[in-house]
Design a protein around this motif. Structure first.
Motif, mmCIF file in Angstrom:
data_model
loop_
_atom_site.group_PDB
_atom_site.id
_atom_site.type_symbol
_atom_site.label_atom_id
_atom_site.label_comp_id
_atom_site.label_asym_id
_atom_site.label_seq_id
_atom_site.Cartn_x
_atom_site.Cartn_y
_atom_site.Cartn_z
ATOM 1 N N ILE A 57 0.836 -1.200 0.000
ATOM 2 C CA ILE A 57 0.000 0.000 0.000
ATOM 3 C C ILE A 57 0.874 1.255 0.000
ATOM 4 C CG2 ILE A 57 -1.723 1.298 1.307
ATOM 5 C CD1 ILE A 57 -2.735 -1.489 2.302
ATOM 6 N N ILE A 62 -2.777 6.768 1.965
ATOM 7 C CA ILE A 62 -3.844 5.929 1.410
ATOM 8 C C ILE A 62 -4.505 5.179 2.559
ATOM 9 C CG2 ILE A 62 -4.387 3.860 0.047
ATOM 10 C CD1 ILE A 62 -2.468 4.640 -2.015
ATOM 11 N N VAL A 98 -7.243 2.050 3.254
ATOM 12 C CA VAL A 98 -7.810 0.894 2.549
ATOM 13 C C VAL A 98 -8.901 0.259 3.406
ATOM 14 C CG1 VAL A 98 -7.324 -1.329 1.461
ATOM 15 C CG2 VAL A 98 -5.605 0.492 1.411
ATOM 16 N N GLU A 146 -12.118 -4.083 -2.529
ATOM 17 C CA GLU A 146 -11.123 -3.316 -1.776
ATOM 18 C C GLU A 146 -11.206 -1.857 -2.229
ATOM 19 O OE1 GLU A 146 -9.809 -5.212 0.367
ATOM 20 O OE2 GLU A 146 -10.192 -7.154 -0.569
ATOM 21 N N PHE A 153 -9.486 1.823 -2.012
ATOM 22 C CA PHE A 153 -8.254 2.550 -1.711
ATOM 23 C C PHE A 153 -8.558 4.047 -1.850
ATOM 24 C CE2 PHE A 153 -7.192 -1.598 -3.198
ATOM 25 C CZ PHE A 153 -5.982 -1.963 -2.632
#
Length: 305
Positions: free
Chosen positions: A68, A91, A93, A100, A102
């Motif tokens: 990530i 970011i 998540v 998912e 983001f």
């Protein structure tokens, strides 16, 4: 004042109960509240702002902190190199409905505004962020990107996501979705929308049809009629027009959901346009509508040459 309308009392109680639960979540589970707020924001983004790619072969995403962070830094480097912004970044998540999410926030260009500070007028510096949302679904092999005012970067953002989250060295040129809706199905004798009792959908009404003449694809007619007293009003009017041969190229619906807890029933207006445009998301009530359309035979299908 004595209120005798028991339905009204029940509705108010349901609203107050919801507010109490929301306040408890806000005070006691701030991380849950933040995630819910971000999902709500993503759900309310107009479908036209999302750019979709669905040829990732159902690859499993890599979601370790290192993966990530690598994606976040690559986005920062991308915008820093090209535009001189994005130095700071983060970011967040979250997972929902086998997808998912983001939420990326690179730093935008610094701004200054004139503000009153006490009794003095001063320039105040601000360092805003701009937003990019990636939504990846392994089951579909699809990636949706929301990057307002950054449309030219979509292809590069897809590549960055694929490199760091899906571990793909490169991406082939994307082939546009060649599936089409066969909307003439709604004109077949005996056609009706198939609504499962567990779907939460109470009714589906056709509010308008757009037809395109087969002899001249540039000639189109939109037929509208009030379906609330007669649910076949649009079809009846279309038959009365006695048009030359045509194809249905747009279908507009009003979907009403079952009332929950005495609250007012929710509705959703939907347009499906040939060849494969559908203004529906893939979550919540929109997903229920997609399932209903598929069960009714209205889903995009590959064209057999």
């Amino acid at each position: 004042m004595l209120i005798k309308n028991h339905a009204f009392i029940k509705e108010i109680a349901a609203i107050e109960g919801f507010h109490a639960k929301a306040m408890w979540a806000f005070l006691n589970k701030p991380s849950y509240w933040r995630a819910a707020a971000m999902f709500l924001h993503a759900d309310n983004v107009s479908v036209s702002y999302w750019k979709k790619r669905n040829d990732f072969l159902k690859l499993s995403p890599h979601l370790e902190c290192g993966d990530i962070n690598a994606l976040a830094k690559s986005i920062s480097d991308y915008f820093s190199c090209r535009e001189g912004r994005g130095k700071n970044y983060t970011i967040e998540v979250y997972r929902r409905n086998q997808k998912e999410y983001f939420f990326a926030y690179p730093e935008d260009f610094a701004q200054a505004t004139i503000e009153w500070v006490g009794e003095k007028l001063e320039n105040q510096a601000h360092r805003p962020a701009f937003e990019i949302i990636f939504v990846y679904c392994e089951a579909e092999g699809s990636l949706d990107i929301y990057a307002p005012k950054n449309g030219r970067a979509i292809s590069d953002l897809q590549t960055l996501f694929a490199r760091h989250i899906l571990k793909l060295d490169s991406l082939s040129e994307w082939q546009k979705d060649k599936r089409v809706y066969e909307l003439n199905t709604v004109l077949e004798k005996g056609f009706e929308f198939k609504i499962k009792p567990t779907s939460g959908i109470a009714s589906v009404l056709v509010t308008s049809l757009r037809v395109t003449l087969k002899g001249n694809r540039k000639k189109r007619i939109v037929v509208e009629a009030d379906p609330f007293e007669d649910n076949r009003a649009v079809y009846t009017l279309l038959e009365q027009l006695n048009l030359p041969p045509y194809d249905v190229t747009q279908l507009s619906l009003k979907v009403t959901f079952e009332s929950v807890g005495g609250a007012k029933a929710k509705t959703r207006r939907v347009s499906i346009t040939y060849p494969n445009s559908c203004a529906l998301n893939y979550d919540g009530n929109d997903l229920k509508i997609r399932h209903m359309l598929a069960q009714s035979g209205l889903e995009p299908k590959a064209v057999i040459a």
